[in-house]
Write a protein that holds these residues in place. Structure first.
Motif, PDB file in Angstrom:
ATOM      1  N   PRO A   1      -2.351   5.330   6.982  1.00 17.02           N
ATOM      2  CA  PRO A   1      -1.173   5.918   7.592  1.00 17.02           C
ATOM      3  C   PRO A   1       0.092   5.150   7.223  1.00 17.02           C
ATOM      4  N   ALA A   2       1.219   5.838   7.286  1.00 20.36           N
ATOM      5  CA  ALA A   2       2.504   5.230   6.952  1.00 20.36           C
ATOM      6  C   ALA A   2       3.019   4.482   8.178  1.00 20.36           C
ATOM      7  N   THR A   3       2.483   3.292   8.370  1.00 15.11           N
ATOM      8  CA  THR A   3       2.824   2.491   9.546  1.00 15.11           C
ATOM      9  C   THR A   3       2.854   1.023   9.156  1.00 15.11           C
ATOM     10  N   THR A   4       3.537   0.206   9.932  1.00 16.71           N
ATOM     11  CA  THR A   4       3.901  -1.142   9.498  1.00 16.71           C
ATOM     12  C   THR A   4       2.701  -2.041   9.211  1.00 16.71           C
ATOM     13  N   ALA A   5       1.759  -2.146  10.138  1.00 12.65           N
ATOM     14  CA  ALA A   5       0.635  -3.061   9.920  1.00 12.65           C
ATOM     15  C   ALA A   5      -0.141  -2.686   8.667  1.00 12.65           C
ATOM     16  N   THR A   6      -0.394  -1.400   8.489  1.00 12.48           N
ATOM     17  CA  THR A   6      -1.128  -0.929   7.316  1.00 12.48           C
ATOM     18  C   THR A   6      -0.358  -1.221   6.043  1.00 12.48           C
ATOM     19  N   SER A   7       0.941  -0.913   6.050  1.00 13.60           N
ATOM     20  CA  SER A   7       1.750  -1.077   4.840  1.00 13.60           C
ATOM     21  C   SER A   7       1.968  -2.540   4.486  1.00 13.60           C
ATOM     22  N   LEU A   8       2.179  -3.405   5.470  1.00 15.80           N
ATOM     23  CA  LEU A   8       2.352  -4.824   5.148  1.00 15.80           C
ATOM     24  C   LEU A   8       1.076  -5.395   4.549  1.00 15.80           C
ATOM     25  N   ALA A   9      -0.081  -4.960   5.058  1.00 15.65           N
ATOM     26  CA  ALA A   9      -1.329  -5.407   4.449  1.00 15.65           C
ATOM     27  C   ALA A   9      -1.473  -4.859   3.030  1.00 15.65           C
ATOM     28  N   SER A  10      -1.034  -3.642   2.805  1.00 12.03           N
ATOM     29  CA  SER A  10      -1.114  -3.056   1.462  1.00 12.03           C
ATOM     30  C   SER A  10      -0.214  -3.783   0.484  1.00 12.03           C
ATOM     31  N   VAL A  11       1.023  -4.056   0.891  1.00 17.80           N
ATOM     32  CA  VAL A  11       1.940  -4.717  -0.041  1.00 17.80           C
ATOM     33  C   VAL A  11       1.486  -6.139  -0.326  1.00 17.80           C
ATOM     34  N   GLY A  12       0.996  -6.836   0.690  1.00 13.17           N
ATOM     35  CA  GLY A  12       0.647  -8.241   0.498  1.00 13.17           C
ATOM     36  C   GLY A  12      -0.661  -8.469  -0.232  1.00 13.17           C
ATOM     37  N   THR A  13      -1.650  -7.617   0.021  1.00 12.78           N
ATOM     38  CA  THR A  13      -2.943  -7.787  -0.634  1.00 12.78           C
ATOM     39  C   THR A  13      -3.027  -7.040  -1.954  1.00 12.78           C
ATOM     40  N   GLY A  14      -2.153  -6.044  -2.135  1.00 11.96           N
ATOM     41  CA  GLY A  14      -2.260  -5.196  -3.312  1.00 11.96           C
ATOM     42  C   GLY A  14      -3.444  -4.250  -3.248  1.00 11.96           C
ATOM     43  N   LEU A  15      -3.932  -3.991  -2.037  1.00 10.50           N
ATOM     44  CA  LEU A  15      -5.102  -3.139  -1.833  1.00 10.50           C
ATOM     45  C   LEU A  15      -4.753  -1.966  -0.926  1.00 10.50           C
ATOM     46  N   PRO A  16      -5.405  -0.826  -1.105  1.00  6.69           N
ATOM     47  CA  PRO A  16      -5.199   0.292  -0.182  1.00  6.69           C
ATOM     48  C   PRO A  16      -5.889   0.033   1.145  1.00  6.69           C
ATOM     49  N   PRO A  17      -5.577   0.833   2.172  1.00  8.05           N
ATOM     50  CA  PRO A  17      -6.126   0.569   3.505  1.00  8.05           C
ATOM     51  C   PRO A  17      -7.640   0.568   3.584  1.00  8.05           C
ATOM     52  N   GLY A  18      -8.303   1.405   2.785  1.00  8.19           N
ATOM     53  CA  GLY A  18      -9.753   1.445   2.826  1.00  8.19           C
ATOM     54  C   GLY A  18     -10.400   0.158   2.391  1.00  8.19           C
ATOM     55  N   ALA A  19      -9.676  -0.680   1.668  1.00  7.70           N
ATOM     56  CA  ALA A  19     -10.198  -1.977   1.238  1.00  7.70           C
ATOM     57  C   ALA A  19      -9.735  -3.099   2.158  1.00  7.70           C
ATOM     58  N   HIS A  20      -8.415  -3.196   2.420  1.00  2.87           N
ATOM     59  CA  HIS A  20      -7.963  -4.328   3.242  1.00  2.87           C
ATOM     60  C   HIS A  20      -8.374  -4.184   4.696  1.00  2.87           C
ATOM     61  N   GLY A  21      -8.565  -2.961   5.177  1.00  2.00           N
ATOM     62  CA  GLY A  21      -9.187  -2.787   6.477  1.00  2.00           C
ATOM     63  C   GLY A  21      -8.262  -2.707   7.663  1.00  2.00           C
ATOM     64  N   LEU A  22      -6.967  -2.455   7.437  1.00  2.00           N
ATOM     65  CA  LEU A  22      -6.034  -2.217   8.532  1.00  2.00           C
ATOM     66  C   LEU A  22      -5.589  -0.755   8.450  1.00  2.00           C
ATOM     67  N   PRO A  23      -6.457   0.188   8.814  1.00  2.00           N
ATOM     68  CA  PRO A  23      -6.189   1.599   8.558  1.00  2.00           C
ATOM     69  C   PRO A  23      -5.487   2.336   9.688  1.00  2.00           C
ATOM     70  N   GLY A  24      -4.659   1.631  10.464  1.00  2.00           N
ATOM     71  CA  GLY A  24      -3.944   2.323  11.518  1.00  2.00           C
ATOM     72  C   GLY A  24      -3.230   1.362  12.441  1.00  2.00           C
ATOM     73  N   TYR A  25      -2.409   1.914  13.316  1.00  2.00           N
ATOM     74  CA  TYR A  25      -1.691   1.110  14.313  1.00  2.00           C
ATOM     75  C   TYR A  25      -2.688   0.504  15.300  1.00  2.00           C
TER      76      TYR A  25
END
Length: 395
Positions: free
Chosen positions: A99-123
């Motif tokens: 989802p387009a939300t802060t926790a998910t997106s910050l994990a995506s930008v910092g890890t370079g991984l999509p939510p299904g990999a980094h594991g923060l898939p929602g608020y």
């Protein structure tokens, strides 16, 4: 009161949702592309039009979507000038990720991984171990950070490769679990004012022959949530952050590139029963539901064991054409959370996943009183939420 939906419009097809451009033009692709330009081992240049730079700074403006920027040129003259090939830069939209939300997106930008990999898939998502909802922005209840998100960040990989890495943000974020799992690596520098952050970010860029620097500003998002995108407060914040971008751009050391982006866009939602569907007052939506996660425009729905199919059918019928409603497996197969989903992440995703298409919310007035009162909202895959700017300035 239940939303009057007795005519039950035909549900939206899951495959019609505009899936983020993972692997080619998403927020998760930005830092790996920059790191690849610095020859960091394992980094891949997925956003191919970005030329390598010895020194790169990412300035993430919380809540500033591409559509909001394009429709406010008077409030953001400097960033608007970067939408075309002027001032030595270029501008284009990329996708935040779902989802387009802060926790998910910050994990995506910092890890370079999509939510299904980094594991923060929602608020908020269910912890499969405890069966409780976990707020991944506030990290409540506390969970071991590196168990929840075990992958290294791009900053850590760059630091190990000899790149000078730094994060310049609010002092309040230095020791948070979200920072540890998403943005750590190198050194953290806390500064209260935006001006001080811009000055220090520029100085950190020049501190190494190869440098990777991140800086952040949150109040555009805060103003949107509290007052909405049509408010003077929101426009004032946009004017302020535009000046911050220009301040940083004018201080870039030689051989540097500045990338201005965001974690999500935003949409204002009217305050009436037609646009704000109250889960706590709607017996149809509550039937068979054990936990309601996510947020108003991007819900994770966790069913009572054995009721998964009935909950999916009911949510599709009630929400009709207003939401894309998918089962967990349908959302995963459609690529909402990325090309693949790690086994440890699978159970964090709702049995039912509901993403808003129209300007509507599923609020929970009793469970989530503060979130239910917000004017501006985000989370789904509409262009207003999903498209974020990628602006470039080079020295």
């Amino acid at each position: 009161m239940a939303l009057p939906t007795w005519d039950h419009p035909e549900p939206l097809a899951v495959g019609s949702a505009p899936v983020p451009e993972y692997g080619a033009g998403s927020l998760a692709d930005l830092l790996p592309t920059l790191a690849a330009g610095m020859e960091v081992p394992g980094a891949t240049a997925a956003i191919r039009e970005l030329a390598p730079a010895d020194r790169a700074c990412v300035f993430l403006i919380d809540g500033l979507g591409w559509e909001q920027l394009r429709t406010h040129p008077d409030e953001a003259p400097f960033m608007t000038s970067l939408l075309a090939s002027s001032r030595g830069g270029t501008g284009r939209p990329i996708t935040a990720g779902y989802p387009a939300t802060t926790a998910t997106s910050l994990a995506s930008v910092g890890t370079g991984l999509p939510p299904g990999a980094h594991g923060l898939p929602g608020y908020t998502v269910r912890d499969p171990e405890t069966r409780e909802l976990m707020n991944q922005l506030r990290w409540q209840p506390w969970t071991a950070p590196h168990v929840w998100q075990p992958y290294p960040t791009v900053f850590q990989l760059a630091h190990e490769a000899g790149v000078h890495t730094a994060q310049v943000s609010s002092p309040a974020f230095e020791h948070t679990p979200l920072t540890k799992v998403a943005l750590s690596g190198g050194t953290f520098h806390g500064r209260l004012s935006g001006e001080d952050r811009m000055d220090l970010a520029a100085a950190q860029l020049g501190a190494g022959d190869r440098s990777l620097v991140y800086t952040y500003y949150s109040e555009v998002d805060g103003a949107g949530h509290r007052y909405g995108l049509d408010s003077d407060t929101w426009r004032g914040q946009l004017m302020h952050v535009d000046r911050l971008v220009q301040r940083l751009a004018e201080q870039l050391p030689p051989r540097s590139a500045l990338y201005v982006t965001a974690d999500h866009g935003m949409i204002d939602v009217p305050f009436d029963e037609q646009h704000r569907i109250d889960f706590d007052e709607d017996w149809e939506l509550r039937a068979g539901v054990a936990l309601l996660g996510g947020e108003g425009r991007a819900r994770h729905v966790y069913a009572v064991p054995g009721a998964e199919s009935d909950v999916l059918t009911c949510w599709r019928e009630v929400l009709g054409e207003q939401f894309w409603v998918a089962s967990r497996d349908e959302a995963i197969d459609a690529g909402w959370f990325g090309p693949t989903v790690d086994e440890r992440v699978y159970g964090r995703i709702g049995d039912v996943v509901a993403a808003a298409r129209d300007d509507v919310l599923i609020i929970a007035s009793e469970r989530e009183p503060k979130e239910s009162a917000m004017v501006g909202n985000h989370g789904s895959m509409t262009p207003a939420e999903q498209l974020i700017p990628l602006l470039e300035v080079r020295s």
